[in-house]
Design an enzyme around this catalytic site. Structure first.
Site, short mmCIF file in Angstrom:
data_model
loop_
_atom_site.label_atom_id
_atom_site.label_comp_id
_atom_site.label_asym_id
_atom_site.label_seq_id
_atom_site.Cartn_x
_atom_site.Cartn_y
_atom_site.Cartn_z
N VAL A 238 1.08 -1.18 -0.05
CA VAL A 238 -0.09 -0.14 0.17
C VAL A 238 0.81 1.26 -0.12
CG1 VAL A 238 -1.89 1.47 1.42
CG2 VAL A 238 -1.95 -0.94 1.06
N HIS A 446 -16.48 -40.76 17.89
CA HIS A 446 -16.89 -40.73 16.49
C HIS A 446 -18.56 -40.33 16.55
CE1 HIS A 446 -17.79 -41.61 12.37
NE2 HIS A 446 -18.78 -42.30 12.77
#
Ligand code: FAD
Ligand code: NAD
Length: 468
Positions: A238, A446
């Protein structure tokens, strides 16, 4: 003059945690905070309000984009920015009250006023009404934190060209938000407004987002944030910004020197933060800050060059993270009590609270290569997890880096649903110097997102991940 065993200057996560630990250890403690509320950057203009807005914007995004897929039909939701900011303010003030309660509970004397050294053993406090008072401390802990870095050629007016502080209290959703710096703040606050419907353009000097993390993380995160419609000007420096009425123009140069001009209605500047010692009058204590504004400290005790004065958190070297400041606050209290505490800086996790979240601990692949350490790598994509398919959060991967010979886990990098929580398992494993096989052989419930880490460990151990 009131006298204390320890005076803590600054009430952020470094300062207030240190004060509590000191009180637990039996010291007479005072804490000095220049603002009317406790909690520092983290609570007032950092971690907590940004997470409140991330959560709100995620709800909105899901209501617009994923509810229908889940079989939930609602009429088109609208953003109520006033309410979103009001809720965030409520979350903050709730926790402000919590810290004030903890100070009281631990019998810590609280002073509100700007603290500045009068000598190496005394602190002068200037209150808002201009009056002042001097207190003495056998020990003093500097925990004054940090402020946003400002570029001299970017006129931050706090209206159109803003820092993270203003981005946390917007009155409207920007039409086009230009974000200078695609680091942690850019990624998080850019996500907030991209989810709320802003066009977001990132202008970043490095060649990836969150460039200090493992390279694979930035690449994946960019893919996810691009789905929100964001633009990326990577490898762009910039060079200037200006405001005309409601329009902001940002100028940047790419690596070849070619100039681009980007126009938007707001520009968020988040190019890093600098340690904050303004008004502290370090010289009166015989201290100086280094060229980057940091206070130098002993590696093991966090004592400065002046005996009895310690410094912690963002104002010293190292990652600018709330949990790092907290650990240092605890360490200093225990050092003052004559104990021999230790912080394993290699195992301080870093998290980016985008969605998917990014979380990391230990060495990156780039660091291992640079250090010439032979390693094995195992990855597992979230899209192969039952839990991810069930929830629809299929972006991301878990990546484990383990020593080529011993299989010890050297680094874990995860981008995916709830990575911020999963990383805690990696920290524990690494603290106990687990091998990838150790984690791979542990039962993981799980279906959970944590199975991604187990599968990545299986992949690192012997390329034997089950589900990919
Ligand atoms: P600070 O929290 O900055 O506190 C310093 C305190 O000292 C302030 O209250 C200040 O007013 C006071 N003070 C300064 N000078 C004086 C003085 N002379 N006299 C009296 N008081 C003084 N980190 C994370 O780990 N997780 C996150 O999710 C996260 N999100 C962030 C989001 C944003 C937008 C920002 C800006 C930062 C975020 N951070 C996050 C970083 C985190 O906020 C800092 O690392 C942390 O607050 C540092 O704690 P500290 O105690 O060192 O200093
Ligand atoms: P950062 O260091 O994460 O990112 C700044 C980015 O700006 C870098 O990628 C850098 O390359 C880029 N940059 C610098 N100069 C530039 C220029 N002239 N043009 C274009 N790009 C430029 O800093 P930040 O995002 O401002 O955050 C500050 C600190 O706050 C960080 O150290 C971070 O640790 C902390 N923080 C942490 C969290 C979290 O833990 N979730 C969230 C927010 C902030």
């Amino acid at each position: 003059m009131q006298e204390f065993d320890v005076v803590v200057i600054g009430s952020g996560p470094g300062g207030y945690v240190s004060a509590i630990r000191l009180a637990q250890l039996g010291f007479k403690v005072a804490i000095v905070e220049k603002y009317a509320v406790m909690g520092g950057t983290c609570l007032n203009v950092g971690c907590i309000p940004s997470k409140a807005l991330l959560d709100s914007s995620e709800h909105y995004h899901n209501a617009v984009h994923t509810f229908q897929d889940h079989g939930i039909d609602i009429s088109k939701p609208k953003v109520n920015m006033d309410q979103m900011i009001k809720r965030k303010a409520g979350v903050v003030s709730n926790l402000n009250a919590g810290i004030a309660y903890l100070m009281k509970k631990n019998k810590i004397t609280t002073f509100h006023g700007l603290g500045s050294f009068d000598s190496a053993k005394t602190v002068k406090m200037t209150k808002e009404d201009g009056s002042s008072e001097v207190i003495a401390g056998k020990n003093i802990v500097i925990a004054t934190g940090s402020k946003p870095t400002i570029l001299p050629f970017i006129p931050v007016d706090k209206e159109r060209i803003i820092t993270s502080t203003e981005a946390l209290k917007m009155k409207e959703v920007p039409k086009h938000l230009i974000v200078i710096g695609a680091g942690v703040i850019g990624a998080e606050l850019g996500s907030v407004y991209a989810r709320l419907g802003s066009k977001v353009s990132f202008v970043e000097f490095a060649d990836s987002m969150i460039a200090t993390m493992d390279k694979s993380m930035g690449k994946e995160l960019q893919k996810s944030i691009a789905k929100l419609g964001a633009d990326f000007y990577l490898s762009h420096k910039v060079t200037g910004a200006s405001v005309k009425g409601k329009e902001v123009t940002v100028k940047a140069q790419d690596a070849s020197g070619k100039e681009v001009e980007i126009k938007g209605d707001y520009c968020l500047v988040c190019i890093g933060r600098r340690p904050y010692t303004d008004g502290l009058n370090l010289a009166a204590a015989g201290l100086t800050a280094d060229e980057r504004g940091r206070i130098a400290v002993d590696e093991h005790t966090l004592q400065t060059s002046v005996p009895g004065i310690y410094a912690i958190g963002d104002v010293v070297r190292g990652a600018m993270l709330a949990h790092k400041a907290e650990e240092e606050g605890t360490l200093v209290a225990e050092v003052i009590a004559g104990q021999k505490p230790h912080i394993n800086y290699n195992l301080i996790p870093g998290v980016v609270y985008t969605w998917p979240e990014v979380a990391s601990v230990g060495k990156t692949e780039q660091e291992l290569k640079a250090a010439g350490i032979a390693y094995k790598e195992g990855s597992f994509p979230f899209k192969a997890l039952g839990r991810s398919i069930a929830s629809g959060d299929v972006d991301g991967l878990a990546k484990v880096l383990a020593d080529a010979t011993t299989d010890e886990i050297l680094g874990v990098h995860i981008i995916g649903a709830r990575a911020a929580d999963i990383i805690a398992e990696a920290v524990v494993a690494m603290e106990y110097r687990a091998s990838a096989e150790d984690v791979a052989r542990m039962s993981h419930a799980h279906p959970t997102y944590t199975e991604a880490l187990k599968e990545a460990c299986l992949a690192a151990t012997a390329k034997r991940s089950i589900h990919s």
